[in-house]
Design a protein around this motif. Structure first.
Motif, short mmCIF file in Angstrom:
data_model
loop_
_atom_site.label_atom_id
_atom_site.label_comp_id
_atom_site.label_asym_id
_atom_site.label_seq_id
_atom_site.Cartn_x
_atom_site.Cartn_y
_atom_site.Cartn_z
N ARG A 6 0.84 -1.21 0.00
CA ARG A 6 0.00 0.00 0.00
C ARG A 6 0.87 1.25 0.00
O ARG A 6 0.55 2.23 -0.68
CB ARG A 6 -0.91 -0.02 1.22
N ASP A 7 1.96 1.24 0.78
CA ASP A 7 2.86 2.39 0.81
C ASP A 7 3.50 2.63 -0.55
O ASP A 7 3.61 3.76 -1.00
CB ASP A 7 3.94 2.20 1.87
N ILE A 8 3.92 1.57 -1.20
CA ILE A 8 4.55 1.71 -2.52
C ILE A 8 3.54 2.24 -3.53
O ILE A 8 3.87 3.11 -4.35
CB ILE A 8 5.15 0.36 -2.97
N ALA A 9 2.31 1.77 -3.46
CA ALA A 9 1.27 2.29 -4.36
C ALA A 9 1.02 3.77 -4.07
O ALA A 9 0.82 4.56 -5.01
CB ALA A 9 -0.01 1.49 -4.19
N LEU A 10 1.07 4.17 -2.80
CA LEU A 10 0.87 5.58 -2.47
C LEU A 10 2.04 6.44 -2.96
O LEU A 10 1.84 7.59 -3.33
CB LEU A 10 0.68 5.75 -0.96
N PHE A 11 3.25 5.89 -2.97
CA PHE A 11 4.39 6.63 -3.54
C PHE A 11 4.17 6.88 -5.03
O PHE A 11 4.47 7.96 -5.54
CB PHE A 11 5.71 5.89 -3.31
N VAL A 12 3.65 5.89 -5.74
CA VAL A 12 3.39 6.05 -7.18
C VAL A 12 2.28 7.08 -7.39
O VAL A 12 2.39 7.96 -8.25
CB VAL A 12 3.02 4.69 -7.82
N ILE A 13 1.22 6.99 -6.59
CA ILE A 13 0.14 7.97 -6.69
C ILE A 13 0.65 9.37 -6.35
O ILE A 13 0.28 10.36 -6.98
CB ILE A 13 -1.04 7.58 -5.78
N ALA A 14 1.53 9.44 -5.32
CA ALA A 14 2.08 10.74 -4.90
C ALA A 14 2.91 11.38 -5.99
O ALA A 14 3.00 12.61 -6.07
CB ALA A 14 2.92 10.57 -3.63
N PHE A 15 3.52 10.59 -6.84
CA PHE A 15 4.33 11.16 -7.93
C PHE A 15 3.44 11.81 -8.99
O PHE A 15 3.78 12.87 -9.52
CB PHE A 15 5.20 10.08 -8.56
N PHE A 16 2.30 11.19 -9.29
CA PHE A 16 1.43 11.72 -10.34
C PHE A 16 0.34 12.66 -9.81
O PHE A 16 0.01 13.65 -10.46
CB PHE A 16 0.79 10.56 -11.12
N PHE A 17 -0.23 12.36 -8.63
CA PHE A 17 -1.30 13.16 -8.04
C PHE A 17 -1.03 13.33 -6.54
O PHE A 17 -1.62 12.61 -5.72
CB PHE A 17 -2.67 12.49 -8.25
N PRO A 18 -0.16 14.26 -6.16
CA PRO A 18 0.24 14.38 -4.75
C PRO A 18 -0.91 14.58 -3.77
O PRO A 18 -0.94 13.92 -2.72
CB PRO A 18 1.20 15.57 -4.75
N PRO A 19 -1.90 15.45 -4.03
CA PRO A 19 -2.96 15.62 -3.03
C PRO A 19 -3.78 14.36 -2.78
O PRO A 19 -4.26 14.13 -1.67
CB PRO A 19 -3.84 16.72 -3.61
N ILE A 20 -3.94 13.51 -3.80
CA ILE A 20 -4.72 12.29 -3.61
C ILE A 20 -4.00 11.34 -2.65
O ILE A 20 -4.64 10.72 -1.79
CB ILE A 20 -5.01 11.62 -4.97
N ALA A 21 -2.69 11.23 -2.77
CA ALA A 21 -1.94 10.36 -1.86
C ALA A 21 -2.01 10.87 -0.42
O ALA A 21 -2.18 10.08 0.51
CB ALA A 21 -0.48 10.26 -2.31
N VAL A 22 -1.92 12.17 -0.25
CA VAL A 22 -2.02 12.74 1.11
C VAL A 22 -3.45 12.57 1.63
O VAL A 22 -3.65 12.28 2.82
CB VAL A 22 -1.59 14.22 1.10
N TRP A 23 -4.44 12.72 0.78
CA TRP A 23 -5.83 12.53 1.18
C TRP A 23 -6.08 11.10 1.63
O TRP A 23 -6.75 10.86 2.64
CB TRP A 23 -6.74 12.90 0.02
N ILE A 24 -5.52 10.13 0.91
CA ILE A 24 -5.69 8.72 1.30
C ILE A 24 -5.01 8.46 2.64
O ILE A 24 -5.55 7.76 3.49
CB ILE A 24 -5.14 7.79 0.20
N ARG A 25 -3.84 9.02 2.85
CA ARG A 25 -3.07 8.74 4.06
C ARG A 25 -3.59 9.51 5.28
O ARG A 25 -3.66 8.96 6.36
CB ARG A 25 -1.60 9.06 3.81
N ARG A 26 -3.96 10.78 5.11
CA ARG A 26 -4.28 11.62 6.26
C ARG A 26 -5.74 12.06 6.34
O ARG A 26 -6.17 12.50 7.38
CB ARG A 26 -3.40 12.87 6.25
#
Length: 91
Positions: A6-26
């Motif tokens: 899940r963390d690795i997938a969030l790193f990939v999402i964070a590269f292309f869509f940073p706010p979405i990765a932060v929204w999923i995490r926080r």
């Protein structure tokens, strides 16, 4: 520090869509999400760096000291009765 899938997938999402990765995490109502949206509006690189930081800081293996994430082992406090050096022959 190991990362889950899940963390690795969030790193990939964070590269292309940073706010979405932060929204999923926080979550959407967090200050981290609002900071990331502002940083992404200022430029893609600051938003990506902040998203990577959030995903790294709040990963699944994060140990929170205040919530008891660490376990301490007791240290032996008694001294040994006798100390023996060398070999002994108990024949």
């Amino acid at each position: 520090m190991p990362y889950t899938g899940r963390d690795i997938a969030l790193f990939v999402i964070a590269f292309f869509f940073p706010p979405i990765a932060v929204w999923i995490r926080r979550g959407i109502c967090s200050t981290d999400f609002l900071i990331n949206v502002c940083l992404t509006c200022l430029g893609a690189i600051p938003g990506i760096i902040h998203a990577f930081y959030i995903v790294h800081k709040y990963n699944d293996y994060f140990e929170d000291i205040e919530s008891g994430g660490l376990e301490y082992q007791p240290v032996p406090t008694h001294a040994q009765d006798s100390v023996s050096y060398g070999a002994t022959n108990n024949a």
